[in-house]
Design an enzyme around this catalytic site. Structure first.
Site: not given
Ligand code: GDP
Ligand code: MN
Length: 397
Positions: A118, A206
């Site tokens: 991530y 993101e």
């Protein structure tokens, strides 16, 4: 401004960030053509078909599927385009899918297992600096990781006077447990990702997941990119990426007439001048037991025409049961605003079908109150802020 995954990837790629390659398609035939072209370019036989909507969690909702041949590309694309995709991030009705991204399959088998990480880039509001937030726990909801295993989330803060430094990118690669070629790839990925963030004037990146392929390439498989609206004048090509189909219709209309409007879930419509006063008004409505239906800053020129436009926007929302007007007459005179409200109410006739509570303070507030009180309209005037909130509760109960 939010953009689609495929557009976000275009921006990343233009700064040298490696991405899972793909082409956007509006129907099954275009999807097949895209898959054929991708196979020629990348050698991949398998493709992932990914719904392009402004919402995450598409995989969970059935909006990301693997196709192992062209027939499956056609079938899956046909199925996803036109569907109402419901994900944990959409409303219960879901979002209509108008296009898909046909992407190369990058989870192919090899010397090692593909790994998902991530990574996001955002502003740390507490320190006023950008930071890179990252985790070994990619592919899943970062909120869940934060709750269950917060020690697996790392951050790297960037000093604006030096920018992201090499050692910081290496520390990220190290904390992700990488070595050898993957380590080098990751430092390059991070450096170019941060450059892209700064130069595109983004407010959020993101990338979930960032993938380490089985042959140690590092790439962005997903891309959520939020661009700073206030910087769009510097990026005409990005401004064109706006997809109004993904946005709230009333918010789009408000932007066109130059009003600052944000749709919310409550039942009290708000018309306020100044963002600070608008926030305070929403707080007060909540404290009095109500829920704001919107944020609306009418700005400095609250004349009759603007006031009417604002009323029309607020009344488009069926949930609105009362409207609170809270305007401070500093630059604009209260009596002119009051006249605007009276004129707008008369012009709108039956369309104005909810009680209005008006609080005008500042220049000529007394004349304004008289105007409202003598108008014969179903408008309640209030002097104090609290009084206005109490009146709202009164008309709602
Ligand atoms: P999101 O669900 O909206 O976050 O969409 P993502 O772009 O993150 O994709 C969801 C999931 O699809 C990923 O976490 C992967 O597990 C899977 N996925 C994405 N690309 C590929 C691919 O090329 N091959 C395979 N097998 N799975 C993929
Ligand atoms: Mn994702």
């Amino acid at each position: 401004m939010n953009i689609h995954e495929y557009q976000g990837k275009e921006i990343l790629s233009s700064f040298g960030v490696r991405i899972q390659r793909g082409t956007v398609a509006k129907n099954a035939k275009e999807a097949v053509d895209a898959a054929k072209a991708l196979t020629e370019q990348t050698g991949t036989g398998w493709h992932v078909i990914k719904a392009q909507v402004h919402a995450g969690g598409r995989g969970k909702g059935g909006g990301v599927k693997l196709a192992k041949n062209l027939k499956e590309v056609e079938e899956i694309a046909g199925e996803i385009i036109g569907m109402n995709l419901v994900t944990p991030q959409t409303s219960a009705e879901g979002k209509k899918v108008h296009q898909v991204l046909v992407a190369e399959d990058v989870y192919y088998p090899g010397d090692s297992e593909p790994e998902e990480y991530y990574m996001s880039v955002l502003l740390n509001r507490a320190t006023g600096r950008n930071m890179i937030m990252y985790s070994t726990e990619g592919g899943m909801d970062i909120e869940t990781v934060a709750e269950e295993t917060p020690d697996l989330i790392f951050t790297e803060e960037i000093d604006p006077s030096t920018g992201l430094l090499g050692f910081q990118a290496r520390r990220i690669a190290f904390n992700l447990g990488l070595s050898g070629k993957a380590f080098k790839e990751m430092t390059k990925f991070v450096m170019s990702l941060y450059e892209a963030f700064e130069k595109s004037d983004s407010s959020l990146f993101e990338i979930n997941p960032v993938l380490k392929t089985s042959d140690d390439k590092i790439m962005a498989v997903d891309a959520k990119v939020t661009l700073d609206d206030n910087a769009l004048f510097r990026h005409k090509d990005y401004a064109e990426m706006r997809d109004v189909r993904e946005e709230n219709a009333t918010e789009v209309e408000a932007r066109e007439v130059g009003l600052n409007y944000v749709d919310l879930d409550g039942n009290v419509g708000c018309m306020v001048n100044g963002a600070g006063l608008a926030m305070a008004t929403m707080d007060l409505i909540k404290q009095a037991g109500g829920e704001p239906a919107n944020f609306l800053d009418v700005g400095g020129t609250a004349d009759a025409k603007r006031v009417e436009e604002a009323f029309r926007l607020i009344l488009k929302d069926d949930k609105v049961e009362a409207i609170l007007v809270n305007i401070f007459g500093g630059i604009v005179r209260c009596d002119r605003v009051a006249q605007g409200i009276v004129d707008a109410s008369k012009n709108m006739g039956d369309a104005m079908n909810v009680p209005i509570i008006v609080r005008l303070q500042g220049t000529n507030a007394d004349i304004a109150k008289e105007l409202i009180d003598n108008s014969g309209l179903k408008v309640y005037s209030a002097v104090q802020f609290q009084e206005a909130a109490d009146k709202v509760q009164e008309v709602l109960s």
